[in-house]
Write a protein that holds these residues in place. Structure first.
Motif, mmCIF file in Angstrom:
data_model
loop_
_atom_site.group_PDB
_atom_site.id
_atom_site.type_symbol
_atom_site.label_atom_id
_atom_site.label_comp_id
_atom_site.label_asym_id
_atom_site.label_seq_id
_atom_site.Cartn_x
_atom_site.Cartn_y
_atom_site.Cartn_z
ATOM 1 N N GLN A 119 0.817 -1.400 0.067
ATOM 2 C CA GLN A 119 -0.320 0.249 -0.364
ATOM 3 C C GLN A 119 0.553 1.118 -0.404
ATOM 4 O O GLN A 119 0.150 2.375 -0.571
ATOM 5 C CB GLN A 119 -0.706 0.349 1.172
ATOM 6 N N ILE A 220 -7.686 -12.232 0.102
ATOM 7 C CA ILE A 220 -8.445 -11.324 0.594
ATOM 8 C C ILE A 220 -9.969 -11.560 0.305
ATOM 9 O O ILE A 220 -10.882 -11.811 -0.047
ATOM 10 C CB ILE A 220 -8.474 -10.398 1.046
ATOM 11 N N GLY A 254 -6.240 -2.420 0.373
ATOM 12 C CA GLY A 254 -5.450 -3.516 0.084
ATOM 13 C C GLY A 254 -6.558 -4.199 0.645
ATOM 14 O O GLY A 254 -6.570 -5.768 -0.729
ATOM 15 N N MET A 255 -7.032 -4.437 0.980
ATOM 16 C CA MET A 255 -8.390 -5.864 1.669
ATOM 17 C C MET A 255 -9.253 -5.147 0.656
ATOM 18 O O MET A 255 -10.164 -6.197 0.795
ATOM 19 C CB MET A 255 -7.720 -6.067 2.956
ATOM 20 N N SER A 256 -10.069 -3.946 1.237
ATOM 21 C CA SER A 256 -11.249 -3.647 0.746
ATOM 22 C C SER A 256 -11.892 -4.481 -0.705
ATOM 23 O O SER A 256 -12.672 -4.114 -0.892
ATOM 24 C CB SER A 256 -11.592 -2.523 1.747
ATOM 25 N N GLU A 274 -15.055 5.209 -1.847
ATOM 26 C CA GLU A 274 -13.597 5.070 -1.330
ATOM 27 C C GLU A 274 -13.195 6.736 -1.555
ATOM 28 O O GLU A 274 -13.557 7.293 -2.635
ATOM 29 C CB GLU A 274 -12.632 4.140 -2.687
ATOM 30 N N ASN A 320 -17.405 9.861 0.249
ATOM 31 C CA ASN A 320 -17.372 9.154 1.177
ATOM 32 C C ASN A 320 -19.010 8.234 1.453
ATOM 33 O O ASN A 320 -19.974 8.883 1.354
ATOM 34 C CB ASN A 320 -17.633 9.984 2.652
ATOM 35 N N VAL A 321 -18.292 7.488 2.590
ATOM 36 C CA VAL A 321 -19.716 5.960 3.004
ATOM 37 C C VAL A 321 -20.811 6.838 3.325
ATOM 38 O O VAL A 321 -22.506 6.363 3.262
ATOM 39 C CB VAL A 321 -19.023 5.270 2.696
ATOM 40 N N GLN A 341 -15.796 -1.910 5.296
ATOM 41 C CA GLN A 341 -14.384 -2.057 5.578
ATOM 42 C C GLN A 341 -13.332 -0.754 5.046
ATOM 43 O O GLN A 341 -12.188 -0.647 4.769
ATOM 44 C CB GLN A 341 -14.132 -3.016 4.194
ATOM 45 N N SER A 343 -10.388 1.279 7.340
ATOM 46 C CA SER A 343 -9.448 1.017 8.299
ATOM 47 C C SER A 343 -9.728 0.863 9.523
ATOM 48 O O SER A 343 -8.820 2.394 10.433
ATOM 49 C CB SER A 343 -8.337 1.301 7.771
ATOM 50 N N HIS A 345 -9.426 0.016 12.199
ATOM 51 C CA HIS A 345 -8.757 0.063 13.086
ATOM 52 C C HIS A 345 -7.557 0.713 13.419
ATOM 53 O O HIS A 345 -6.413 0.681 14.617
ATOM 54 C CB HIS A 345 -7.627 -1.298 12.775
ATOM 55 N N TYR A 353 -11.350 8.216 7.001
ATOM 56 C CA TYR A 353 -12.419 9.478 5.932
ATOM 57 C C TYR A 353 -13.262 10.072 7.001
ATOM 58 O O TYR A 353 -14.397 9.728 7.053
ATOM 59 C CB TYR A 353 -11.597 9.619 5.640
ATOM 60 N N TYR A 401 -17.522 -6.161 9.448
ATOM 61 C CA TYR A 401 -16.174 -7.081 9.050
ATOM 62 C C TYR A 401 -14.915 -6.862 9.274
ATOM 63 O O TYR A 401 -13.926 -6.564 8.373
ATOM 64 C CB TYR A 401 -15.843 -5.931 6.935
ATOM 65 N N TYR A 429 -18.799 -10.709 11.037
ATOM 66 C CA TYR A 429 -18.960 -11.477 9.437
ATOM 67 C C TYR A 429 -18.852 -12.793 10.402
ATOM 68 O O TYR A 429 -19.117 -14.120 9.757
ATOM 69 C CB TYR A 429 -18.327 -11.011 8.275
ATOM 70 N N ARG A 551 -13.217 -10.247 16.515
ATOM 71 C CA ARG A 551 -13.434 -11.308 14.804
ATOM 72 C C ARG A 551 -13.122 -11.935 15.405
ATOM 73 O O ARG A 551 -14.073 -13.169 15.597
ATOM 74 C CB ARG A 551 -12.135 -9.851 14.752
ATOM 75 N N GLY A 589 -5.424 -5.921 11.682
ATOM 76 C CA GLY A 589 -6.685 -6.404 11.498
ATOM 77 C C GLY A 589 -7.909 -4.681 12.501
ATOM 78 O O GLY A 589 -7.794 -3.864 11.812
#
Ligand code: NAD
Length: 668
Positions: A119, A220, A254-256, A274, A320-321, A341, A343, A345, A353, A401, A429, A551, A589
């Motif tokens: 990334q 992933i 990366g994973m999302s 995104e 923005n979601v 998803q 980040s 964490h 954001y 997730y 999940y 998780r 994670g």
């Protein structure tokens, strides 16, 4: 410009002369500036720590340089020591050294730092915003040098990216032992990690970043496909019923970034928001997402059209979601399946954001006024949760997730707690899907890398794995037939789906028996010269490797989900059963302090030793977790461990006696 060859530059380690400064590369996705957390005294300590790698006569020049990096980026990356060689998983024969096992580890380290895979490659971050392989470029150089020098009677000891050195061991010992982010528990709070990381004494290794086992987003895609597919199965009776269902989520990182691809494979319409245009563009160019939309009205129009014509399509929304959840609510767009998803964490340093700020505004605020930024994030999370709630009241199935969305929303005061004020309103999940359907039976993200770098080897291993699974399917119990069928379908489509980014790697969910039988068949093919050597591994996100209460172990209900014995036992057990390298991390994670996770890598070279090791280690690596899940009274794990004991007479696991609920209710 260095005139050294690749092998010479690896063997050189830290150059004797200070290299020239490297120009800033605008084409590379760089990590955001980290929080300025150190006091003046601590900054001096950080510089002194960094200078430990260099002779005294270089300190004046380097001290200035490192102080500047600390000021500008919040960390000391030692950018000028970035090597001149291109970093990617080369064929194993190109790595200098005496130990094939050490060469396999070099290959995996390089894969984690490949520009196509990582990334923020220049900041040595593989994925998840802060998942580091090393803290700085000198650690990379020194580690590669040690690996190129070591023999099979030595073990390299890695402390959070820092190579402590080579220690005498023995042939069957791990060649490398990795620890990342391990803290004294009372000093494991968000500001502690930032501070100790800035001091250069620890790092966040994520799961497969600091353990050299990341295989790009393919890893992933498979897990995400299984999750989305099974989530959709909860709502739809058959394949036809799936058509036209809408999945709304966020993150093309990366994973999302695997979500739209998984959505397509599962046969739904997906919208993935995104905020970072570079991340969205990468996924679009890779063909992982079909369409990109920047306007919310256009998005609503496009989604309604896709719903009415029951298309299978993946759409990226550049923004923005939170805005998407709110807009879909206002415009009457029905969301069938929802998740997130981002980040979370890493909520305060670029993982999430907040709504109401542009991407650039958020990046500025994050470094210039971290406290204010935090209030924006919390406000955004409250809005985010409120909007999700409106949709779930209308029938959306929402799941967490594993990115700490519910955890951070609850901490921000979002309305996400269940009536008992202990659990969350929505399942993770793992609780609803991966836990009972996969992990309790021992199915998890087994993976392998063909170290020759030859795509033909990968095709041959795919065919071998498929043959083994089809043989197993003939006699597998009805309880695991659906898993077996999904995995056979995956491996059959693996070549066609063209998901190799970086090393010639494959992921395949398999249970203990499947992993052992596939690995044994690979080892035989290597012995016969049909394929080159193969590196086995897995994601830490698995049956036994990870203790993570929200998780991986969120479907453990006996109170032990806040303990970490399983992950620690796992890595210790792997290390004396023949793993080539092992790793144990604090954090991965869901965030530092929230999880303990471990993993392994194992080189198969066709030898009798490899045959013995793979059987011994893979058996333990899966059955440890099934045994624990069984003791937690998980029904499917009790079934799986009883079956494992029938197959292996040397396995004797303590089984739980179940208590009648009525008896307990009568007690208090
Ligand atoms: N894929 C899985 O199977 C899986 C499993 C468990 C956990 N996770 C978790 O998922 C998270 C994402 O992982 P990743 O590797 O993709 O991280 P990442 O940081 O590479 O990607 C996250 C993306 O989300 C975007 N983003 C952040 N806030 C946003 C917002 N409000 N709206 C829209 N976009 C936003 C970022 O720009 C970034 O590109 C991590 O917390 C990870 O631990 C993933």
């Amino acid at each position: 410009m260095s005139t050294l060859t690749f092998a010479q530059e690896i063997q050189e380690g830290i150059p004797t002369h200070i290299p020239l400064e490297k120009p800033w590369d605008l084409h590379v996705n760089h990590a955001p500036k980290r929080k300025d957390i150190l006091s003046k005294e601590e900054k001096k300590l950080a510089i002194a720590n960094a200078l430990r790698y260099f002779p005294k006569d270089q300190h004046v020049e380097l001290a200035k340089d490192f102080a500047e990096e600390l000021k500008t980026f919040g960390r000391i990356y030692m950018y000028r020591y970035r090597p001149t060689h291109a970093i990617f998983a080369r064929p194993i024969s190109e790595y200098p050294g005496k130990s094939t096992q050490a060469k396999a580890i070099m290959l995996m380290i390089q894969n984690n730092l490949d520009h196509a895979v990582a990334q923020h490659p220049h900041e040595l971050i593989t994925y998840g915003g802060n998942g580091a392989v090393f803290q700085n470029w000198v650690q990379y150089r020194l580690t590669m040098k040690y690996l190129s020098e070591m023999n099979d009677e030595q073990t390299l000891v890695m402390y959070s990216g820092h190579p402590m050195g080579l220690f005498p061991s023995h042939k069957n010992a791990p060649r490398v032992v990795v620890t990342n982010g391990m803290m004294i528990p009372n000093y494991s709070k968000p500001d502690d990690w930032e501070k100790f990381n800035a001091l250069g004494v620890t790092q966040y290794g994520q799961m497969t970043a600091g353990s050299y086992m990341y295989i790009g987003p393919q890893g992933i895609v498979h897990g995400t496909t299984i999750t989305v597919l099974n989530a959709v199965r909860r709502m739809a009776k058959n394949r036809d019923d799936i058509k036209g269902k809408l999945f709304l989520t966020a993150g093309l990182g990366g994973m999302s970034g695997a979500q739209p691809k998984a959505g397509n494979i599962a046969g739904v319409i997906s919208v993935t928001a995104e905020v970072n245009p570079k991340a969205a563009k990468t996924r679009h160019e890779q063909g992982w997402v079909d369409e990109m939309i920047t306007d919310l009205d256009e998005l609503v129009f496009r989604v309604k059209k896709a719903q009415s014509s029951k298309e299978v399509v993946s759409i990226a929304y550049l923004g923005n979601v939170v805005d998407v959840w709110e807009k879909f609510d206002e415009s009457g767009v029905h969301v069938d399946l929802g998740s997130d998803q981002t980040s979370l964490h890493n909520p305060w340093a670029g993982g999430y954001y907040p709504a109401g700020l542009s991407f650039d505004e958020a990046n500025d605020l994050m470094s210039n006024d971290p406290e204010k930024f935090k209030t924006y994030v919390q406000e955004s999370l409250r809005r985010h949760a409120a909007s999700v709630n409106k949709h779930t009241e209308k029938g959306t199935y929402f799941f967490d997730y594993g990115n700490a969305f519910l955890l951070e929303s609850s901490r921000a005061g979002g309305d996400v707690m269940a009536e008992n004020h202990i659990d969350f309103k929505y399942p993770s999940y793992i609780q609803d899907i991966l836990g009972p359907m996969c992990f309790d039976y021992g199915f998890g993200p087994f993976r392998w890398v063909c170290a020759s770098g030859n795509p033909e080897d990968l095709a041959k291993t795919d065919a071998i794995a498929c043959r083994v699974l089809e043989e197993m399917m003939l006699n597998s119990p009805v309880e695991i037939q659906q898993q077996m069928a999904d995995n056979i379908q995956w491996i059959k489509g693996a070549q066609e789906n063209k998901m190799v980014v970086g090393s010639q790697a494959r992921i395949l969910y398999a249970d203990a028996e499947g992993r052992m039988r596939i690995a044994e068949a690979f080892n035989q093919a290597i012995a016969k010269g049909e394929i080159g050597v193969v590196i086995l591994g897995r994601d830490h996100h698995d049956v036994s490797g990870t203790d993570s209460p929200y998780r991986e172990t969120s479907n453990i209900y006996d109170g032990s989900r806040f303990t970490a014995d399983m992950a620690i036992q796992n890595v210790i057990g792997d290390s004396f059963r023949g793993a080539t390298w092992v790793s144990i991390h604090n954090g991965g994670g869901v965030g530092w302090g929230e999880v303990i996770n471990g993993g392994f890598g194992m080189l198969l070279d066709g030898s009798a030793d490899a045959d013995r090791n793979l059987k011994m280690m893979l058996h333990w690596d899966v059955n440890n977790g099934i045994a624990r899940r069984n003791w937690a009274r998980n029904e499917n794990a009790i079934f799986a461990i009883k079956r494992a004991m029938e197959i292996e007479p040397n396995l004797k696991v303590t089984l739980p006696n179940l208590v009648d609920d009525q008896l307990l209710n009568g007690l208090f």
